[in-house]
Design a protein around this motif. Structure first.
Motif, mmCIF file in Angstrom:
data_model
loop_
_atom_site.group_PDB
_atom_site.id
_atom_site.type_symbol
_atom_site.label_atom_id
_atom_site.label_comp_id
_atom_site.label_asym_id
_atom_site.label_seq_id
_atom_site.Cartn_x
_atom_site.Cartn_y
_atom_site.Cartn_z
ATOM 1 N N ASN A 130 -8.640 -8.826 6.689
ATOM 2 C CA ASN A 130 -7.387 -8.107 6.892
ATOM 3 C C ASN A 130 -6.212 -9.072 6.897
ATOM 4 O OD1 ASN A 130 -8.386 -5.468 7.083
ATOM 5 N ND2 ASN A 130 -9.033 -5.821 9.199
ATOM 6 N N SER A 165 -10.378 4.365 7.787
ATOM 7 C CA SER A 165 -10.084 2.948 7.943
ATOM 8 C C SER A 165 -10.781 2.426 9.183
ATOM 9 C CB SER A 165 -8.574 2.719 8.066
ATOM 10 O OG SER A 165 -8.290 1.352 8.266
ATOM 11 N N SER A 196 -6.148 -10.776 -7.614
ATOM 12 C CA SER A 196 -7.120 -9.684 -7.588
ATOM 13 C C SER A 196 -6.522 -8.451 -8.254
ATOM 14 C CB SER A 196 -7.547 -9.378 -6.153
ATOM 15 O OG SER A 196 -6.439 -9.008 -5.356
ATOM 16 N N TYR A 233 -13.065 -2.161 -4.410
ATOM 17 C CA TYR A 233 -13.889 -3.344 -4.126
ATOM 18 C C TYR A 233 -15.365 -2.978 -4.060
ATOM 19 C CZ TYR A 233 -10.047 -6.583 -3.158
ATOM 20 O OH TYR A 233 -8.961 -7.427 -3.280
ATOM 21 N N TYR A 234 -15.661 -1.816 -3.474
ATOM 22 C CA TYR A 234 -17.066 -1.409 -3.346
ATOM 23 C C TYR A 234 -17.660 -1.091 -4.711
ATOM 24 C CZ TYR A 234 -16.187 -1.290 1.652
ATOM 25 O OH TYR A 234 -15.877 -1.655 2.948
ATOM 26 N N CYS A 239 -3.422 -7.478 -0.821
ATOM 27 C CA CYS A 239 -4.681 -8.041 -1.292
ATOM 28 C C CYS A 239 -4.379 -9.408 -1.899
ATOM 29 C CB CYS A 239 -5.320 -7.120 -2.335
ATOM 30 S SG CYS A 239 -5.946 -5.562 -1.635
ATOM 31 N N ARG A 288 0.831 -1.208 0.000
ATOM 32 C CA ARG A 288 0.000 0.000 0.000
ATOM 33 C C ARG A 288 0.868 1.261 0.000
ATOM 34 N NH1 ARG A 288 -4.024 -2.027 4.899
ATOM 35 N NH2 ARG A 288 -4.931 -3.826 3.774
ATOM 36 N N TYR A 323 -9.760 -0.303 0.097
ATOM 37 C CA TYR A 323 -10.715 -1.201 -0.565
ATOM 38 C C TYR A 323 -11.720 -0.422 -1.412
ATOM 39 C CZ TYR A 323 -8.810 -4.240 3.054
ATOM 40 O OH TYR A 323 -7.964 -4.942 3.878
ATOM 41 N N ARG A 378 -14.985 -0.102 5.092
ATOM 42 C CA ARG A 378 -13.818 -0.529 5.857
ATOM 43 C C ARG A 378 -12.637 0.410 5.673
ATOM 44 N NH1 ARG A 378 -11.728 -6.591 5.375
ATOM 45 N NH2 ARG A 378 -13.844 -6.948 6.168
ATOM 46 N N CYS A 426 -2.668 0.489 -4.233
ATOM 47 C CA CYS A 426 -2.803 -0.813 -3.583
ATOM 48 C C CYS A 426 -2.427 -1.900 -4.578
ATOM 49 C CB CYS A 426 -4.227 -1.037 -3.092
ATOM 50 S SG CYS A 426 -4.695 0.015 -1.704
ATOM 51 N N VAL A 428 -14.989 -7.710 0.227
ATOM 52 C CA VAL A 428 -13.783 -7.113 0.787
ATOM 53 C C VAL A 428 -13.008 -8.199 1.523
ATOM 54 C CG1 VAL A 428 -12.888 -5.411 2.401
ATOM 55 C CG2 VAL A 428 -14.864 -4.856 0.983
#
Length: 392
Positions: A339, A312, A349, A329-330, A345, A113, A326, A322, A373, A336
Motif C-alpha cells: 500500500n 478492500s 506498471s 494484478y490477480y 501503483c 484512483r 488490484y 486485497r 487506476c 500486488v
C-alpha cells in the motif's frame, strides 16, 4: 558601494541584497523569480559573481524556469494562431504568487484512483451497457481469487490512445460538458505546447460531448478529461513538454525525463468487469454474452453513485483478495504492490479500467459505473486558480 562604509555596514548591505530566504513552506514563484535578476550580470565582472544556494532552492529555480518557458511558449502559440489565453502555472511545492488572495492549485492528472460517480437512470436502457457488451465480445478470462469468482477481464489490454477512445464513447444523459470555459482552455493550452514541439497526430486531446458552448460544469473525475489526459501521456512520450511534472514524483520535471525510458515503461490499460452479490443480469446485450454476470448493488441517488470502489482489505495476505484496485494484478499473476500513502501503483506498471454492472432490486435496467487506476510516472501540470474556480 561607498568605499567609506565600515566592514560591518558593507556585510549588512550585501546580506540584504543577496540572501534569499527559502524557509517558507510555500515559496512564491513570482517573488523569487524577481530575485534572479542578481544572477544576470554580464561583462568583465561576471567572474566575480557567485550564487550560493541549497539544492532545494536550486531545484525550485529550475521549476520556476520550466513553467515560465511553458507560459512563454503558450503566448507564442497564441500570437501565431487562435490558441487560448495562457494558464498561470505553479508547482505542487510552490505557489505562483502571494499577491492574490485565495489562489488554489488545479492538477490535470485525474489522480491515482479516480471513480466516475455520474451514472445513467436505471429506469431506461443505459447506452454504456452496449459499449461494455461490445468490449467483452473479445476473448476474456474469469478472475478467481481465494476460490471466489470476482469478475471478468479482457485477455489483451488497451494502449493509451485506445483507452482514451473507449472513455470518450461513454455517454450520460445528465452530464454533457462542452468545449468552452476554463476546463477546455487548459487542455487547449497544453495541446498547443505539445504541438509546438511536434505536430500532433491525435488531436484534440479533449473531446467533450458538446462541441459548441459550455455545457455542464466539468468534473475532475470526468471521463472526457481523463481521455484527454491519456492522450497527453501518449504525446508526452516523444516530447519534452515544459511546465509538466511527474506524478508520484512531483519534484521531477517532464522536460528532463528520459523519454526513451518513459516510452518503454508506458502503461497499458486492462479492461475488467467486476461482479457483485446482486441478481444475474437478464436483460439487454450483457445477457447475451457467453458467461453470466452478477450485478453489483451500489447505492445511487439523483444520478450520483454514493459508493465507489468495492471490496478492500489492506491486510489481505498473498492468497487473499486485497481489493478491486488490484483486480488486474490477480489476472496477470503479478505481485500486488504494498500500500502506497499516495495510492499510486508503481511507475512502469499497467493501469486498469474496471466496469461495474450495477442493478438494485427495484431497478428496471442495469447501469454502468466505472473506476480507473493509474500508475505513477505520468505527466502532471498545476494551474493556479482563483477561489471558487476549482473543478469539482
Amino acid at each position: 558601494m561607498n568605499q567609506k562604509s565600515s566592514p560591518l555596514s558593507y556585510t549588512q548591505s550585501v546580506s540584504r541584497a543577496l540572501i534569499l530566504d527559502s524557509s517558507s513552506a510555500n515559496p512564491l514563484a513570482d517573488t523569487q523569480m524577481q530575485m534572479q535578476r542578481w544572477f544576470g550580470y554580464r561583462g568583465a565582472y561576471i567572474e566575480l559573481c557567485r550564487v550560493f544556494a541549497s539544492s532545494d532552492q536550486l531545484s525550485l529555480f529550475g521549476d520556476y524556469h520550466d513553467v515560465d518557458e511553458a507560459v512563454r511558449n503558450s503566448i507564442t502559440e497564441c500570437m501565431m494562431s487562435n490558441a487560448p489565453k495562457p494558464t498561470v502555472l505553479q508547482g505542487l511545492n510552490f505557489a505562483a504568487t502571494g499577491k492574490i488572495a485565495g489562489v488554489g492549485t488545479l492538477p490535470i492528472s485525474p489522480g491515482a484512483r479516480p471513480f466516475i460517480t455520474v451514472i445513467n437512470d436505471s429506469a431506461q436502457q443505459d447506452p454504456n451497457v452496449e459499449i461494455v457488451a461490445g468490449l467483452f465480445d473479445r476473448p476474456s478470462s474469469d478472475v478467481i481469487v481465494a476460490n471466489v469468482l470476482r469478475g471478468r477481464i479482457l485477455d489483451v489490454p488497451l494502449e493509451l490512445t485506445d483507452a482514451a477512445e473507449l472513455l470518450d464513447r461513454l455517454t450520460y444523459s445528465d452530464y454533457r460538458p462542452g468545449n468552452e470555459g476554463r476546463h477546455a482552455d487548459i487542455w487547449r493550452g497544453i495541446e498547443a505546447r505539445a504541438n509546438a514541439l511536434a505536430i500532433l497526430a491525435d488531436a484534440p486531446f479533449y473531446r467533450p460531448p458538446e462541441r459548441s458552448g459550455r455545457g455542464d460544469h466539468p468534473r475532475h473525475a470526468c471521463p472526457y478529461a481523463i481521455a484527454a489526459y491519456l492522450r497527453l501521456w501518449s504525446a508526452s512520450l516523444t516530447r519534452p513538454i515544459t511546465g509538466l511534472f511527474v506524478t508520484g514524483q512531483p519534484g521531477n520535471r517532464w522536460s528532463y525525463a528520459n523519454l526513451s525510458r518513459k516510452y518503454a515503461e508506458r502503461p497499458r490499460f486492462w479492461i475488467g468487469m467486476r461482479y457483485g452479490d446482486g441478481a444475474t443480469v437478464s436483460k439487454g446485450p450483457l445477457a447475451q454474452l457467453p458467461f453470466k454476470i452478477r450485478a453489483t448493488t451500489k447505492r445511487v441517488s439523483t444520478g450520483e453513485l454514493k459508493t465507489t470502489w468495492g471490496a478492500s482489505d489492506p491486510n489481505a495476505g498473498p492468497t487473499q483478495y486485497r481489493g478491486d484496485v488490484y483486480f488486474d494484478y490477480y489476472h496477470r499473476g503479478a505481485e500486488v504492490p504494498t500500500n502506497s500513502p499516495t495510492g499510486w501503483c508503481p511507475s512502469g506498471s499497467d493501469g486498469q479500467i474496471l466496469f461495474y454492472i450495477n442493478q438494485l432490486p427495484d431497478d428496471d435496467y442495469p447501469t454502468v459505473a466505472v473506476g480507473l487506476c493509474f500508475p505513477a510516472g505520468g505527466p502532471e501540470q498545476f494551474s493556479a486558480t482563483r477561489a471558487g474556480a476549482a473543478i469539482s
